[in-house]
Design a protein around this motif. Structure first.
Motif, PDB file in Angstrom:
ATOM      1  N   PRO A   8       0.784  -1.226   0.025  1.00 54.59           N
ATOM      2  CA  PRO A   8       0.055  -0.035   0.020  1.00 54.59           C
ATOM      3  C   PRO A   8       0.691   1.327  -0.053  1.00 54.59           C
ATOM      4  N   THR A  64      -5.728  12.597  -2.836  1.00 54.78           N
ATOM      5  CA  THR A  64      -5.543  11.505  -4.054  1.00 54.78           C
ATOM      6  C   THR A  64      -6.275  12.356  -5.185  1.00 54.78           C
ATOM      7  N   ARG A 118      -4.188   3.413  -4.318  1.00 50.58           N
ATOM      8  CA  ARG A 118      -4.885   3.780  -3.015  1.00 50.58           C
ATOM      9  C   ARG A 118      -6.376   3.599  -3.276  1.00 50.58           C
ATOM     10  N   LEU A 119      -6.958   3.643  -4.406  1.00 51.16           N
ATOM     11  CA  LEU A 119      -8.395   3.343  -4.882  1.00 51.16           C
ATOM     12  C   LEU A 119      -8.650   1.738  -4.329  1.00 51.16           C
ATOM     13  N   VAL A 120      -7.833   0.944  -4.564  1.00 50.25           N
ATOM     14  CA  VAL A 120      -7.827  -0.511  -4.392  1.00 50.25           C
ATOM     15  C   VAL A 120      -7.742  -0.775  -2.571  1.00 50.25           C
ATOM     16  N   ASN A 121      -6.967   0.219  -2.135  1.00 51.60           N
ATOM     17  CA  ASN A 121      -6.721  -0.072  -0.637  1.00 51.60           C
ATOM     18  C   ASN A 121      -7.729   0.915   0.071  1.00 51.60           C
ATOM     19  N   GLY A 122      -8.891   1.516  -0.612  1.00 53.48           N
ATOM     20  CA  GLY A 122      -9.622   2.371   0.285  1.00 53.48           C
ATOM     21  C   GLY A 122      -9.349   3.679   0.607  1.00 53.48           C
ATOM     22  N   ASN A 123      -8.324   4.093   0.017  1.00 52.90           N
ATOM     23  CA  ASN A 123      -7.813   5.560   0.593  1.00 52.90           C
ATOM     24  C   ASN A 123      -7.929   6.760  -0.352  1.00 52.90           C
ATOM     25  N   PHE A 124      -9.177   6.979  -1.217  1.00 52.14           N
ATOM     26  CA  PHE A 124      -9.347   7.974  -1.987  1.00 52.14           C
ATOM     27  C   PHE A 124     -10.003   9.112  -0.992  1.00 52.14           C
ATOM     28  N   GLU A 125      -8.901  10.004  -0.921  1.00 50.19           N
ATOM     29  CA  GLU A 125      -9.339  11.302  -0.132  1.00 50.19           C
ATOM     30  C   GLU A 125      -8.876  12.789  -0.864  1.00 50.19           C
TER      31      GLU A 125
END
Length: 301
Positions: free
Chosen positions: A147, A214, A204-211
């Motif tokens: 990640p 990003t 980051r999308l795959v790991n749920g970190n879209f903020e």
């Protein structure tokens, strides 16, 4: 000593990125050929002969050239396939595979321009392909993926901002003296960062970190793609398509790989022998680009 010899190979899932990246290289080659044709037609009709960079009027004219539009669509497909390959595999494995486009472009361009590639040009292309081929082989055996943190993304964005500022100033000041290889280096460096940002955003999308950070990276990615595309079109105006593709398929992945290794840690588990081969392969491929720029038949027309 045992730890130094440890090898980490790709999983079957990650290996799927390799054929996808190769197919993207095919579309890259064909798109480059069509775009080059369109740029040259516009340059012949509207150019001043000074090779000082495409004007706004020339850029508008490109949008009306069917060959350039077809080439752009093909390059769009190449980008989509590249992004898909990045979902599957580490950046340092799939990004260099675009070098397949160099071989295809060299053959197609030689037939279209009716210029036979001489021995020195063939050797230069072999150096590019051989260097990248060795690089990908070692990367496929040693690369790892993890990640990506907000700190790593911030570092990449800060470096890219500096690169864009520097190249923008250089272009404004030296645009009348810039040669094809200058445009190619500029585009290759910027596209290397763009490919890395694309990988970061996907990771980051795959790991749920879209903020917010990003989302900002996506905006910078789009802007960097546009600036790199402008440099590429200028390179087509003053150089052969296979020279442009040689530069992009060597410089682009070398920059992306350097970021992947230094910032993202994709080669953190690579043994010492792999590091030595990485450097040797990169140097070989870069030498090939400069030899092709010097010896390509169209350089001496």
């Amino acid at each position: 000593m045992i730890g130094q010899l440890e090898v980490v190979t790709l999983t079957p899932y990650q290996a799927l990125g390799i054929p996808i990246a190769l197919l993207g290289g095919v579309f890259l080659a064909l798109g480059a050929q069509f775009q080059h044709r369109g740029v040259h037609k516009v340059e012949d009709r509207l150019g001043s002969g000074q090779k000082a960079g495409l004007s706004i009027a020339q850029v508008r004219a490109l949008l009306m050239r069917p060959s350039w539009v077809v080439g752009t669509v093909m390059l769009g497909l190449a980008i989509v396939l590249q992004l898909v390959s990045l979902v599957f595999a580490p950046l340092i494995v799939v990004q260099p595979l675009g070098v397949i486009a160099l071989v295809i472009t060299a053959v197609v361009n030689a037939r279209i321009s009716r210029l036979k590639l001489d021995h020195k040009s063939i050797v230069a292309i072999a150096l590019c392909v051989g260097g990248i081929g060795l690089f990908v082989t070692v990367a496929a055996l040693t690369a790892t993926e993890r990640p990506i943190t907000a700190g790593q993304l911030t570092t990449i964005l800060a470096i890219l901002a500096g690169v864009i500022v520097v190249y923008s100033i250089v272009f404004v000041v030296l645009r009348r003296r810039m040669r094809a290889v200058s445009y190619i280096i500029a585009a290759g460096v910027i596209y290397g960062f763009v490919a890395t940002l694309a990988k970061v955003v996907l990771n980051r999308l795959v790991n749920g970190n879209f903020e917010g950070l990003t989302l900002f990276a996506v905006a910078i990615l789009i802007g960097g793609t546009a600036l790199g595309a402008y440099f590429v079109q200028n390179a087509y105006a003053v150089g052969s398509p296979d020279l442009v593709i040689a530069g992009l398929t060597v410089i682009d992945p070398m920059v992306a790989v350097a970021i992947g290794v230094i910032v993202l840690g994709e080669a953190a588990t690579a043994p010492l022998w792999a590091s030595a081969l990485f450097v040797s392969a990169a140097v070989t491929a870069i030498i090939g680009v400069f030899r092709l720029a010097k010896h390509h038949p169209q350089t001496h027309r």
